[in-house]
Design an enzyme around this catalytic site. Structure first.
Site, PDB file in Angstrom:
ATOM      1  N   PHE A 109       0.401  -2.845  -7.344  1.00 41.98           N
ATOM      2  CA  PHE A 109      -0.801  -2.592  -6.538  1.00 41.98           C
ATOM      3  C   PHE A 109      -1.967  -2.389  -7.486  1.00 41.98           C
ATOM      4  O   PHE A 109      -2.004  -1.447  -8.274  1.00 41.98           O
ATOM      5  CB  PHE A 109      -0.664  -1.363  -5.616  1.00 41.98           C
ATOM      6  CG  PHE A 109      -1.903  -1.201  -4.772  1.00 41.98           C
ATOM      7  CD1 PHE A 109      -2.063  -1.910  -3.590  1.00 41.98           C
ATOM      8  CD2 PHE A 109      -2.954  -0.383  -5.185  1.00 41.98           C
ATOM      9  CE1 PHE A 109      -3.234  -1.802  -2.837  1.00 41.98           C
ATOM     10  CE2 PHE A 109      -4.125  -0.274  -4.433  1.00 41.98           C
ATOM     11  CZ  PHE A 109      -4.259  -0.992  -3.252  1.00 41.98           C
ATOM     12  N   ASP A 115      -2.933  -0.212 -15.923  1.00 43.95           N
ATOM     13  CA  ASP A 115      -3.711   0.263 -14.779  1.00 43.95           C
ATOM     14  C   ASP A 115      -3.307   1.712 -14.512  1.00 43.95           C
ATOM     15  O   ASP A 115      -2.259   1.986 -13.936  1.00 43.95           O
ATOM     16  CB  ASP A 115      -3.434  -0.622 -13.551  1.00 43.95           C
ATOM     17  CG  ASP A 115      -4.214  -0.151 -12.322  1.00 43.95           C
ATOM     18  OD1 ASP A 115      -4.742   0.980 -12.335  1.00 43.95           O
ATOM     19  OD2 ASP A 115      -4.273  -0.921 -11.342  1.00 43.95           O
ATOM     20  N   LYS A 147     -10.436   6.500  -9.396  1.00 43.26           N
ATOM     21  CA  LYS A 147     -10.009   7.602  -8.542  1.00 43.26           C
ATOM     22  C   LYS A 147     -10.490   8.980  -9.042  1.00 43.26           C
ATOM     23  O   LYS A 147     -11.633   9.319  -8.822  1.00 43.26           O
ATOM     24  CB  LYS A 147      -8.497   7.535  -8.349  1.00 43.26           C
ATOM     25  CG  LYS A 147      -8.110   6.277  -7.557  1.00 43.26           C
ATOM     26  CD  LYS A 147      -6.776   6.350  -6.852  1.00 43.26           C
ATOM     27  CE  LYS A 147      -6.663   5.249  -5.802  1.00 43.26           C
ATOM     28  NZ  LYS A 147      -5.707   4.204  -6.117  1.00 43.26           N
TER      29      LYS A 147
END
Ligand SMILES: *Cc1c(COP(=O)(O)O)cnc(C)c1O
Length: 400
Positions: free
Chosen positions: A140, A225, A254
């Site tokens: 993802f 990531d 985030k």
């Protein structure tokens, strides 16, 4: 307004690209959030790890307000006095040479892909338009077209094509598969240190180290990531530290803003980011003074208030307590730091969603990933007694 009215208005006017739990929140503090009826909940999702510092952290809030009072957006056509200290503090904290600021996480991913390709043509000497990037199954990395184009999740991908070529998909956690997939046209390997959305999938020990070695050997850029695993979530500032590796590019987002504002960044060694020249990449909001001021405060409290160490100790404790729960529905409990998943056997009564709904009625908010896995990822400021409180409810919410 009653909470049902919010639901029906959303249903009527909003796109249905999410299926939220029916709880309408209007206040948050630390690990706690409140709904419009005044009910209190423990947040065990932390906005997918964007509020690692806890909701409405006072020091980040103060930085936001003070900066909003002074200057919010200049565009990168001019310099602003928050960008330089943000670069310096972020690079020093993460031992990076260079940084490129963006907004959402997926923009950092897109930036890394662009840089890796450009580096491939200009530095590695890959034939024009032939660059390949290797990614993993069940990845993802966000929702843009290029990125969903190499997703293996049908729901994320179906009927959004045609997709960009140049991506090769290999199994996650298999260093041998990486070496086999590499060709002279390979420019990068993009991977999550722990697959978050896939259900907190932890690769075999040594995998990332081996992957980095393989990338080095074949002159392939290694991109981690860390948008979800980064900034304290796994009990280290970056999950890469668990294996003592330094990738060529690290992507963060985030929690970089503590949940106040979308801020992401590509952290890099000199060689890769230096391929970009003026005008070749950018973002109107990327690196704006408000984002930089918020991010500086978000990083500062993460370190100063020992949230990373707390994530390590509370994570170990939470995991150990969950492992003590005796329930025939539990297939596995796994995690690192405060990135924890409880996987049910397939076909367990109602599945993960039903348990999340039950936990909501008991005052604990969490979210299923896929049908059988529940993720527990509270803000990193959680205390031992809060973990006990959560585990008691989780054990009661499980069927049987
Ligand atoms: C959330 C996430 C992204 C995308 O971030 P957005 O801010 O939603 O674009 C990318 N990679 C990983 C690993 C993520 O968890």
């Amino acid at each position: 307004m009653m909470s049902e009215s919010y639901n029906s208005i959303e249903e009527k006017f909003g796109a249905k690209n999410y299926k939220p739990l029916d709880v309408v929140l209007n206040r948050g503090q630390g690990i706690w959030v409140w709904d419009v009826d005044g009910n209190k909940y423990m947040d065990c999702l932390s906005a997918y790890s964007a509020v690692n510092q806890g909701h409405c952290h006072p020091k980040i809030k103060q930085a936001l307000i003070e900066q909003a009072d002074k200057l919010t957006l200049t565009s990168r056509a001019f310099r602003n006095d928050q960008l330089a200290p943000f670069y310096k503090e972020l690079c020093e904290l993460t031992n990076s040479h260079k940084v490129l600021p963006m907004n959402s996480g997926v923009e950092a991913v897109e930036t890394a892909i662009k840089c890796a390709r450009k580096w491939g043509y200009e530095t590695k000497g890959v034939e024009h338009n032939k660059a390949e990037i290797i990614v993993c199954e069940n990845n993802f990395h966000g929702r843009t077209l290029a990125v969903v184009g190499f997703s293996t999740d049908d729901n994320a991908r179906n009927n959004f094509g045609p997709f960009a070529p140049g991506f090769k998909i290999i199994p996650f956690g298999d260093a041998g598969a990486l070496e086999e997939a590499i060709t002279p046209n390979s420019v990068a390997f993009l991977v999550e240190p722990i697959q978050g959305e896939a259900g907190v999938i932890i690769p075999p020990a040594g995998y990332l180290k081996e992957a980095q070695k393989i990338c080095k050997k074949h002159n392939v850029i290694f991109i981690l990531d860390e948008i979800q695993t980064g900034l304290g979530r796994t009990g280290k500032l970056l999950a890469e530290e668990h294996e003592g590796i330094v990738p060529d590019l690290t992507l963060i987002g985030k929690a970089l803003s503590g949940g106040f504002y979308p801020v992401s960044a590509v952290l890099s060694n000199d060689e890769v980011l230096d391929v970009l020249q003026p005008g070749q990449h950018g973002s109107t909001f990327g690196g704006n003074p408000l984002a930089c001021a918020v991010a500086r405060a978000a990083l500062k409290v993460l370190v100063e208030e020992n949230m990373i160490e707390n994530a390590a100790t509370m994570g170990d404790y939470f995991l150990a307590e969950l492992k003590k729960i005796k329930n025939p529905g539990i297939k596995e409990v796994r995690g690192r730091g405060l990135m924890i998943a409880l996987e049910l056997f397939q076909g367990t009564e109602g599945g993960a969603r039903a348990i999340c709904e039950k936990l909501m009625t008991m005052g604990l908010l969490c979210k299923e990933t896929h049908t059988d896995t529940i993720r527990f990822a509270p803000p990193l400021v959680i205390k031992k007694e809060d973990v006990d409180w959560a585990v008691e409810r989780i054990s009661k919410a499980l069927p049987g």
